[in-house]
Design a protein around this motif. Structure first.
Motif, PDB file in Angstrom:
ATOM      1  N   THR A   1     -30.430 -20.779   1.222  1.00  0.00           N
ATOM      2  CA  THR A   1     -29.337 -19.909   1.654  1.00  0.00           C
ATOM      3  C   THR A   1     -28.885 -20.207   3.086  1.00  0.00           C
ATOM      4  O   THR A   1     -27.996 -19.525   3.594  1.00  0.00           O
TER       5      THR A   1
ATOM      6  N   GLN B   1     -31.262 -15.596  -9.087  1.00  0.00           N
ATOM      7  CA  GLN B   1     -30.456 -14.404  -8.826  1.00  0.00           C
ATOM      8  C   GLN B   1     -30.893 -13.245  -9.713  1.00  0.00           C
ATOM      9  O   GLN B   1     -30.948 -12.094  -9.264  1.00  0.00           O
TER      10      GLN B   1
ATOM     11  N   SER C   1     -27.481 -14.480   0.736  1.00  0.00           N
ATOM     12  CA  SER C   1     -27.676 -14.446  -0.718  1.00  0.00           C
ATOM     13  C   SER C   1     -27.105 -15.643  -1.455  1.00  0.00           C
ATOM     14  O   SER C   1     -27.429 -15.854  -2.626  1.00  0.00           O
ATOM     15  N   ARG C   2     -26.280 -16.439  -0.802  1.00  0.00           N
ATOM     16  CA  ARG C   2     -25.629 -17.556  -1.496  1.00  0.00           C
ATOM     17  C   ARG C   2     -26.441 -18.831  -1.292  1.00  0.00           C
ATOM     18  O   ARG C   2     -26.454 -19.402  -0.211  1.00  0.00           O
TER      19      ARG C   2
ATOM     20  N   GLN D   1     -27.312 -22.686  -1.590  1.00  0.00           N
ATOM     21  CA  GLN D   1     -26.666 -23.983  -1.736  1.00  0.00           C
ATOM     22  C   GLN D   1     -27.565 -24.979  -2.464  1.00  0.00           C
ATOM     23  O   GLN D   1     -27.112 -26.043  -2.862  1.00  0.00           O
TER      24      GLN D   1
ATOM     25  N   GLU E   1     -13.765 -17.280   1.191  1.00  0.00           N
ATOM     26  CA  GLU E   1     -14.809 -16.850   0.264  1.00  0.00           C
ATOM     27  C   GLU E   1     -15.340 -15.461   0.596  1.00  0.00           C
ATOM     28  O   GLU E   1     -16.469 -15.115   0.275  1.00  0.00           O
TER      29      GLU E   1
END
Length: 626
Positions: free
Chosen positions: A186, A382, A368-369, A371, A160
């Motif tokens: 995150t 976002q 930044s991702r 879950q 990823e």
């Protein structure tokens, strides 16, 4: 205008609730030190006192002062007519002010540094904090080969792209100070659990590492401990066993409070016996506290600050994490840092490289991702983080079942949503435990059902404040027959602890409920992870009903459905809306008292006047640390 006329005008603003009596008193105190003081000096003294109470650590005279006060007020209108350059010129002539660039310190109560006006103590806090930060902007000697192995062990390869959490651990291992910022979900505590494992794997000393976990509130400290313990459970697969029970505590407890004083047991002369300090919810740590923490931590120790830079700042003065995380999305790693990270196995993309980046940027990592969020809620979060306000507004204006907006909203609609949303926990409470169910499991389920919904407001007082909302919900639930509030400790009453009571393991912000086991008297029960903690009613000190709570009090909490009330108030800001909405796991309802408030609130930033970022930049240029 004469000084006496200005003092009279200040009194009028106090009478109109635009300033406080304390603000007028400080203006008179300054005038008493300098009988020849101009009207400008008196005005600025009152403004400085007022803005300190709102969380600003200084007045930036380059910025429009009228924008800090409610439009339409007499004070805002008057400030709109003033020329900032003239204000600076007149203040520079005041004898009661210290100008650090031009004078020796004579103990003046306030300070003009460039175009920023400070109360003396906040200038001192800022200066001390800057020195502590700059002293820590150095790399730590590590065995890069062993660190690369440990990172690979904790973070198996995936397809990823760049592993943000792995990178955050590397940044933390390479420096004495590191900032790990990211939105809800995150993986900040997941990252820290692996960081602790890496520290354990690489530690070669004769004694165990001395590590502490801390947070600004007791509730946040307890939650940090639970989250870290849960995340550490996943380390068994990697063959890592952390035997030490790492303590988690409030920052006040960490430093050791002294009664009736602002001083602490631990300071620069009596440092904390630590090798690593991890501070969670750093956005809630105010300037004075952050200064004390860094002053008390040995300079050779590591400190990791965790937090969401986009959340509301501390209630007290300062916005430290936000100031330290400006431009965090750009990363901006210098060539020498990129080379070091590449030796550890990372492939740093061009967008994360910057030869001119500041030394502080070399110690920051951005997660930044998320879950936690999916679908429209993830897209909204976002969009707001990236400044795409129109996209965020369209999501609430659409037909989404996850994001709903009601405008204008009436108190009746608010109460209706509350009664419907709280019905499941009240039904479960009424029905009691099932035949094959333990009382503890039943009570935990009641508390979990209550946490499926929460009403959040920006205000405490007024028609749309939490006090009035709680009374309205209580009355509606009583009318529907769900509760019997004739007794203030009625069965089913949700309540919030508003004063730390460490002796019974309860802290400001903890939420529990009045319940009774079959055949027993009522007690207050709190969910602590998968365990139940009960306290006799007589042992509780300060509490308040908690069907609704302020957005500030909700920080760090999660609820399935959030009902966020948008009042027509300057308190409604972008940061408050972001914090409120991101408390939700699956659904958000926005209740606006009039149309257009969501757009207005998103356009209103709660950025505080602060000199920390420019002072830090200036100090880094002077010191030129590696």
């Amino acid at each position: 205008m004469s000084t006496s006329s200005m003092l009279a005008r200040i009194d009028n603003w106090v009478a109109g609730a635009e300033l406080r009596y304390l603000d007028a008193a400080f203006a008179r105190f300054i005038v008493s030190l300098e009988p020849e003081a101009s009207a400008t000096v008196a005005l600025c003294a009152a403004l400085l006192s007022q803005l300190e109470s709102r969380g600003h650590t200084c007045i930036d005279l380059d910025l429009p002062l009228h924008s800090l006060f409610e439009s339409g007020q007499s004070l805002a209108a008057y400030l709109h007519t003033l020329d900032p350059a003239e204000l600076c010129h007149e203040l520079a002539a005041a004898q009661s002010l210290w100008l650090p660039e031009h004078q020796a310190d004579a103990g003046q109560p306030w300070i003009l540094h460039g175009h920023r006006l400070y109360l003396r103590r906040y200038y001192h806090y800022q200066s001390q904090l800057v020195r502590s930060i700059v002293a820590r902007l150095v790399d730590v000697d590590v065995d890069e080969a062993r660190l690369a192995q440990a990172l690979a062990r904790m973070f198996p390869a995936h397809d990823e792209g760049l592993d943000e959490q792995k990178l955050a651990c590397a940044i933390a291992m390479l420096g004495r100070l590191s900032l790990i910022t990211g939105g809800p979900g995150t993986g900040k505590t997941y990252t820290v659990a692996r960081l602790l494992a890496i520290l354990h794997l690489l530690h070669g000393g004769e004694r165990p590492l001395r590590i502490a976990l801390a947070a600004p509130t007791g509730k946040a400290a307890a939650r940090l401990k639970q989250s870290i313990s849960k995340a550490m459970g996943g380390l068994h697969a990697a063959g890592v066993e952390l035997e030490a029970d790492i303590p988690a505590m409030t920052l006040h407890r960490l430093l050791g409070t002294r009664l009736h004083t602002r001083r602490f047991v631990h300071d620069a002369a009596h440092p904390l016996p630590l090798d690593v300090l991890i501070v969670d919810e750093a956005s809630m740590v105010h300037l004075e506290m952050m200064m004390h923490v860094l002053a008390a931590l040995p300079v050779q120790a590591r400190i990791v600050l965790l937090g969401d830079k986009d959340q509301l700042a501390s209630v007290e003065a300062g916005s430290v994490l936000s100031d330290l995380c400006m431009e965090a999305q750009t990363h901006g790693y210098r060539p020498e840092k990129v080379a070091q990270l590449e030796r550890l196995g990372f492939k740093i993309p061009k967008c994360m490289r910057d030869e001119q980046a500041s030394p502080l940027l070399q110690h920051r990592a951005m997660l930044s991702r998320s879950q936690r969020f999916q679908g429209d809620l993830a897209t909204w979060t976002q969009a707001l983080q990236q400044g795409h306000d129109e996209q965020a507004l369209q999501l609430f204006a659409g037909a989404s079942t996850v994001l709903r907006a009601y405008e204008p909203c009436s108190p009746a609609l608010l109460v209706q949503l509350a009664v419907e949303g709280y019905r499941p926990y009240l039904e479960r409470l009424r029905d009691g435990p099932a035949v094959d169910e333990s009382v503890q499991d039943w009570m935990l389920d009641v508390l979990r059902l209550f946490d499926r919904l929460r009403l959040l407001s920006a205000l405490r007082g007024g028609e749309w404040g939490v006090a009035a909302i709680n009374r309205g919900i209580e009355a509606a639930l009583a009318q529907a027959g769900w509760i019997a509030p004739q007794n203030p400790w009625y069965i089913g009453r949700p309540l919030m602890i508003t004063q730390n009571q460490a002796e019974i393991d309860l802290y400001n912000g903890d939420i529990g409920m009045v319940m009774s086991a079959p055949g027993e008297s009522a007690r207050v029960y709190f969910a602590q992870g998968e365990h139940l903690h009960s306290v006799a009613i007589a042992r509780l000190a300060e509490t308040e009903t908690a069907y609704a709570m302020t957005v500030h009090k909700s920080q760090g909490s999660e609820f399935a459905h959030v009902v966020l009330i948008l009042p027509d108030s300057p308190a409604l800001t972008r940061e408050l809306i972001y914090t409120g909405v991101t408390r939700a796991q699956t659904q958000v309802s926005l209740l606006s008292v009039r149309p257009g408030l969501l757009r207005e609130g998103l356009a209103r930033r709660s950025r505080r006047h602060s000199g920390l970022a420019p002072a830090l930049q200036e100090a880094m240029q002077e010191e030129s640390p590696c």
